[in-house]
Structure formats: C-alpha cells, structure tokens
Design a protein around this motif. Structure first.
Motif, PDB file in Angstrom:
ATOM      1  N   UNK A  34     -18.219 -11.189   6.927  1.00  0.00           N
ATOM      2  CA  UNK A  34     -18.784 -10.089   6.135  1.00  0.00           C
ATOM      3  C   UNK A  34     -19.901  -9.384   6.874  1.00  0.00           C
ATOM      4  N   UNK A  35     -20.805 -10.169   7.429  1.00  0.00           N
ATOM      5  CA  UNK A  35     -21.986  -9.601   8.083  1.00  0.00           C
ATOM      6  C   UNK A  35     -21.651  -8.832   9.350  1.00  0.00           C
ATOM      7  N   UNK A  36     -20.511  -9.148   9.966  1.00  0.00           N
ATOM      8  CA  UNK A  36     -20.167  -8.521  11.242  1.00  0.00           C
ATOM      9  C   UNK A  36     -19.906  -7.027  11.117  1.00  0.00           C
ATOM     10  N   UNK A  37     -19.581  -6.564   9.904  1.00  0.00           N
ATOM     11  CA  UNK A  37     -19.322  -5.141   9.701  1.00  0.00           C
ATOM     12  C   UNK A  37     -20.220  -4.509   8.644  1.00  0.00           C
ATOM     13  N   UNK A  38     -21.112  -5.299   8.055  1.00  0.00           N
ATOM     14  CA  UNK A  38     -21.921  -4.765   6.967  1.00  0.00           C
ATOM     15  C   UNK A  38     -21.074  -4.673   5.716  1.00  0.00           C
ATOM     16  N   UNK A  39     -21.628  -4.129   4.674  1.00  0.00           N
ATOM     17  CA  UNK A  39     -20.873  -3.998   3.431  1.00  0.00           C
ATOM     18  C   UNK A  39     -20.599  -5.347   2.795  1.00  0.00           C
ATOM     19  N   UNK A  40     -19.512  -5.416   2.047  1.00  0.00           N
ATOM     20  CA  UNK A  40     -19.224  -6.629   1.278  1.00  0.00           C
ATOM     21  C   UNK A  40     -17.755  -7.005   1.381  1.00  0.00           C
TER      22      UNK A  40
ATOM     23  N   UNK B  35     -18.056 -12.470  -0.563  1.00  0.00           N
ATOM     24  CA  UNK B  35     -18.386 -13.890  -0.492  1.00  0.00           C
ATOM     25  C   UNK B  35     -18.275 -14.577  -1.847  1.00  0.00           C
ATOM     26  N   UNK B  36     -18.755 -13.921  -2.877  1.00  0.00           N
ATOM     27  CA  UNK B  36     -18.738 -14.524  -4.215  1.00  0.00           C
ATOM     28  C   UNK B  36     -17.304 -14.691  -4.701  1.00  0.00           C
ATOM     29  N   UNK B  37     -16.471 -13.686  -4.489  1.00  0.00           N
ATOM     30  CA  UNK B  37     -15.069 -13.791  -4.899  1.00  0.00           C
ATOM     31  C   UNK B  37     -14.365 -14.914  -4.144  1.00  0.00           C
TER      32      UNK B  37
ATOM     33  N   UNK C 215     -20.231 -25.317  -0.339  1.00  0.00           N
ATOM     34  CA  UNK C 215     -21.352 -25.622   0.544  1.00  0.00           C
ATOM     35  C   UNK C 215     -21.813 -24.365   1.262  1.00  0.00           C
ATOM     36  N   UNK C 216     -23.123 -24.213   1.374  1.00  0.00           N
ATOM     37  CA  UNK C 216     -23.707 -23.135   2.177  1.00  0.00           C
ATOM     38  C   UNK C 216     -24.798 -23.743   3.046  1.00  0.00           C
ATOM     39  N   UNK C 217     -24.982 -23.143   4.216  1.00  0.00           N
ATOM     40  CA  UNK C 217     -26.027 -23.610   5.140  1.00  0.00           C
ATOM     41  C   UNK C 217     -26.802 -22.390   5.630  1.00  0.00           C
ATOM     42  N   UNK C 218     -27.738 -21.903   4.816  1.00  0.00           N
ATOM     43  CA  UNK C 218     -28.533 -20.739   5.237  1.00  0.00           C
ATOM     44  C   UNK C 218     -29.467 -21.093   6.376  1.00  0.00           C
ATOM     45  N   UNK C 219     -29.631 -20.161   7.286  1.00  0.00           N
ATOM     46  CA  UNK C 219     -30.573 -20.339   8.392  1.00  0.00           C
ATOM     47  C   UNK C 219     -31.606 -19.223   8.358  1.00  0.00           C
ATOM     48  N   UNK C 220     -32.748 -19.423   9.016  1.00  0.00           N
ATOM     49  CA  UNK C 220     -33.843 -18.457   8.895  1.00  0.00           C
ATOM     50  C   UNK C 220     -33.468 -17.029   9.272  1.00  0.00           C
ATOM     51  N   UNK C 221     -32.552 -16.862  10.252  1.00  0.00           N
ATOM     52  CA  UNK C 221     -32.181 -15.504  10.656  1.00  0.00           C
ATOM     53  C   UNK C 221     -31.112 -14.887   9.759  1.00  0.00           C
ATOM     54  N   UNK C 222     -30.626 -15.664   8.777  1.00  0.00           N
ATOM     55  CA  UNK C 222     -29.623 -15.194   7.817  1.00  0.00           C
ATOM     56  C   UNK C 222     -28.405 -14.581   8.524  1.00  0.00           C
ATOM     57  N   UNK C 223     -28.014 -15.192   9.643  1.00  0.00           N
ATOM     58  CA  UNK C 223     -26.901 -14.629  10.410  1.00  0.00           C
ATOM     59  C   UNK C 223     -25.544 -14.833   9.727  1.00  0.00           C
ATOM     60  N   UNK C 224     -25.501 -15.730   8.767  1.00  0.00           N
ATOM     61  CA  UNK C 224     -24.279 -15.846   7.961  1.00  0.00           C
ATOM     62  C   UNK C 224     -24.660 -15.854   6.483  1.00  0.00           C
ATOM     63  N   UNK C 225     -24.957 -16.977   5.902  1.00  0.00           N
ATOM     64  CA  UNK C 225     -25.388 -17.000   4.503  1.00  0.00           C
ATOM     65  C   UNK C 225     -26.783 -16.385   4.381  1.00  0.00           C
ATOM     66  N   UNK C 226     -26.906 -15.409   3.497  1.00  0.00           N
ATOM     67  CA  UNK C 226     -28.213 -14.828   3.207  1.00  0.00           C
ATOM     68  C   UNK C 226     -28.846 -15.578   2.040  1.00  0.00           C
TER      69      UNK C 226
END
Length: 240
Positions: A16-22, A26-28, A42-53
């Motif tokens: 999702x993040x690679x192109x912006x938008x939605x 993710x929720x669906x 499961x989610x693993x957020x990281x400080x730079x939010x490069x995947x899970x925000x």
C-alpha cells in the motif's frame, strides 16, 4: 488442539505504502483474513512507519473480531504508548534496533532480566497477554520464566534455513526449548520464515504450540494461490 494462525499483514501495508493511497485496503485485507479463517492479526509497527502506520493499529483494533497481536520494540516509548492505548489481546516484545530490516534475534533474557520484568509487569497490569521473542536456547527460556511473561515466541529463521537439509537436526533445539517452556508453564508461540513447506513438520514436533505468526511467506503464496485458499492451506498444516 490445533495451533492458531495469526496473519502478519505488514507486507500488505508495504505494498500500500509503495504507491500512496489505500490500495490494497489494509483494513479490508485484515477483515478478509479473519473471514477466510485466520484466528488473529499481527502487526509490527516500526518507528519509520515504513509498513504498518501507527494509525493503522487504531483502525484495526476498532474492527477486527479475532486477536490483535502487536509486535515491536518496547524500548521505544512511542511503541509502549501505542500498545497501552489499544490494549491488544497480546503484545510480543521483540529486540529490534532502529532501521532493522526484519527481526533477526531473540532477547537475551538473562542480561535483560530486570528490564523485561518491568515491561512485562507494565503490560500485564493493563490486561494484555505478553510474549517474549526468544532464540531456541534452553537457558533463555528458563530466564524468560523469571520475567513473568505469559508466553515466548520461538524465533524460527534457523529452523527454516536448515529444514531442507536436515529436518530432524533443524527442529532439535526447538523441541528442547519447547519442552523446557512446557515444564515451566510458559505458553509457546513461533514465527519467522515458516511456510507451507516447513510448517506442518514444525507444528507436529513442538509440543503444545499455541500460535504461529506468519506474514511474508503467506502473502507471497497468496499471489499464486489466492488469499482465501492460502489461509486455508496454512490452517490445514496446523491441524493435528
């Protein structure tokens, strides 16, 4: 009793993040994973939010009906606040460093004993089940018991790497670690590089395996098999 499957949706967020938008939503995807048979997200957020925000975690907590498992580094104040604000079913404490590509080692539960005791107590006081990410080393499992953790998550990259060459040798340290955990009354989770080829053998040989968390391989398989079929196949590998 069959081991539960928690689907890690980090890679969906990366796409999702690679192109912006939605797109993908993710929720669906999380809700569809539940509909198709996943018993947790499961989610693993990281400080730079490069995947899970961080915002994703709040949105997921509001809608999913299965267990939410938040993984991450509890040395980050922002992560601790995120967990306490959302009160997931489980928090998995992982000793990541800043900018780390993916998790690559478990906690030294001896060296970090006092710190882990403090963090485990904090999360448990909020009613959150705690799991500590550990390598398959009996001494690390023994020391994990003294932190007060509910569960450990066995880091399975070494098993996955060695499985094709010698499954019996690959599984041996995990069996010993699991036997120790069972003796001490600690629940057992597992994750990292588990896939359709190695999962059934792992689940069959690890006594009282409660949960596996799988993301990268599952998402890759879904490109060929479809998400619903993929989740069903992973679930079938966990059925006794």
């Amino acid at each position: 009793m069959a081991t539960s499957l928690s689907v890690n949706i980090n890679k969906i967020a990366t796409l999702r993040n690679s192109r912006g938008g939605n797109n993908p939503d993710l929720i669906k995807v999380a809700l569809d994973c539940e509909k198709f048979g996943a018993q947790g997200i499961t989610v693993h957020p990281r400080p730079d939010e490069r995947h899970i925000r961080y915002e994703d975690v709040f949105n997921l907590k509001a809608v999913i009906s299965t267990e939410l498992n938040i993984e991450g580094n509890c040395t980050e104040d922002k992560f601790v606040k995120l967990v306490l604000d959302n009160l997931p079913a489980q928090v998995t404490l992982v000793p990541d460093t800043e900018g780390q590509l993916t998790s690559n080692h478990g906690w030294d539960t001896i060296k970090n004993q006092a710190y882990l005791q403090k963090m485990v107590a904090l999360f448990k006081s909020a009613g959150i089940r705690v799991s500590i990410f550990v390598d398959p080393v009996v001494d690390m499992v023994k020391a994990a018991k003294d932190t007060g953790t509910d569960r450990i998550e066995l880091y399975t990259e070494a098993y996955a790497k060695d499985f094709l060459n010698d499954p019996e040798k690959a599984i041996e340290p995990y069996v010993l670690a699991a036997q120790e955990a069972n003796k001490l009354g600690i629940g057992i989770n597992a994750g990292h590089d588990l896939d359709l080829n190695n999962l059934a053998y792992f689940a069959k040989n690890i006594p009282n395996l409660l949960e596996v968390s799988i993301g990268h391989a599952l998402v890759c398989d879904s490109l060929y098999l479809g998400l619903e079929n993929t989740i069903k196949q992973y679930r079938s590998k966990l059925t006794p």
